[in-house]
Write a protein that holds these residues in place. Structure first.
Motif, short mmCIF file in Angstrom:
data_model
loop_
_atom_site.label_atom_id
_atom_site.label_comp_id
_atom_site.label_asym_id
_atom_site.label_seq_id
_atom_site.Cartn_x
_atom_site.Cartn_y
_atom_site.Cartn_z
N SER A 133 0.80 -1.22 0.00
CA SER A 133 0.00 0.00 0.00
C SER A 133 0.84 1.28 0.00
N GLY A 134 2.13 1.19 0.21
CA GLY A 134 2.98 2.38 0.23
C GLY A 134 3.89 2.45 -0.98
N GLU A 135 4.96 3.19 -0.83
CA GLU A 135 5.94 3.35 -1.92
C GLU A 135 6.60 2.01 -2.25
N GLY A 136 6.89 1.25 -1.22
CA GLY A 136 7.46 -0.08 -1.39
C GLY A 136 6.58 -1.09 -0.70
N HIS A 137 7.12 -2.24 -0.46
CA HIS A 137 6.38 -3.28 0.26
C HIS A 137 6.74 -3.16 1.73
N THR A 138 5.76 -2.77 2.52
CA THR A 138 5.95 -2.63 3.96
C THR A 138 5.60 -3.96 4.61
N ALA A 139 6.47 -4.41 5.47
CA ALA A 139 6.26 -5.69 6.14
C ALA A 139 6.20 -5.46 7.65
N GLN A 140 5.30 -6.19 8.29
CA GLN A 140 5.15 -6.07 9.74
C GLN A 140 5.09 -7.44 10.37
N MET A 141 5.78 -7.59 11.48
CA MET A 141 5.78 -8.82 12.25
C MET A 141 5.26 -8.51 13.64
N LEU A 142 4.36 -9.34 14.14
CA LEU A 142 3.96 -9.28 15.54
C LEU A 142 4.50 -10.53 16.20
N TYR A 143 5.29 -10.35 17.23
CA TYR A 143 5.90 -11.46 17.94
C TYR A 143 5.51 -11.29 19.40
N GLU A 144 4.73 -12.21 19.94
CA GLU A 144 4.26 -12.11 21.32
C GLU A 144 4.80 -13.25 22.16
N LEU A 145 5.34 -12.88 23.29
CA LEU A 145 5.85 -13.86 24.25
C LEU A 145 5.06 -13.72 25.54
N ASP A 146 4.59 -14.82 26.08
CA ASP A 146 3.99 -14.83 27.41
C ASP A 146 5.09 -15.27 28.36
N ILE A 147 5.56 -14.34 29.18
CA ILE A 147 6.69 -14.60 30.07
C ILE A 147 6.16 -14.72 31.49
#
Length: 181
Positions: free
Chosen positions: A126-140
């Motif tokens: 959706s932007g100028e390039g390919h924007t990538a997002q990671m969600l990393y969740e840890l239950d500590i």
């Protein structure tokens, strides 16, 4: 130990150990720009306490640490491969995050376990390039005891007045104990 301390340990574990380098932010506004990528944003959105008994404030506490990884990849001049490059870079970043956090001596020394880990990745054009997002969740999981909740606010004991009930016909006995300040 509390959620803020766990978050600090995670930030320390990540800083300088991933492609994001020292671009590990928390807390901060979520607005980012391409010149900041790759970047990691760390927050602790959830905390759950399970009581260990009725007498003292003791809990098994689970804090969810959410690490958001952001990066951008552009298409090559001759190929429409930005999405592929973004996803590959994001998978590598996810692996680096996992290794940095799980192998952190300070974090594992001060907590009980990584109760669960979840991750998702998403690539958008959706932007100028390919924007990538990671969600990393840890239950500590970690222990919280009375030492984590002191000082307990109370009214200091100034004295004790005791009346002992005696049988009929006996002089009433009254004992007063004044405690020194």
């Amino acid at each position: 130990m509390n959620s803020a301390m766990v978050r600090g340990l995670v930030i320390a574990a990540l800083t300088g150990k991933t492609d994001a380098g020292d671009r590990v932010y928390s807390p901060r506004d979520w607005a980012t720009s391409a010149d900041m990528y790759p970047a990691l944003l760390v927050q602790t959105p959830f905390e759950e306490k399970h009581s260990l008994g009725r007498n003292a404030p003791q809990f098994t506490t689970v804090t969810t640490v959410r690490i958001t990884g952001l990066l951008q990849a552009l298409d090559s001049a001759t190929d429409d491969d930005g999405a592929k490059k973004a996803e590959i870079a994001l998978e590598a970043l996810r692996e680096q995050v996992e290794r940095a956090v799980i192998n952190s001596y300070d974090l594992t020394r001060q907590t009980q376990q990584f109760k669960s880990i979840r991750s998702t990745i998403d690539v958008s054009a959706s932007g100028e390039g390919h924007t990538a997002q990671m969600l990393y969740e840890l239950d500590i999981e970690y222990y919280q005891g009375p030492e984590d909740f002191y000082p307990v606010e109370s009214v200091p004991l100034a004295g004790i007045d005791t009346t002992i009930k005696m049988p009929d016909g006996t002089t009433e006995t009254v004992v007063t104990v004044d405690l020194p300040q």
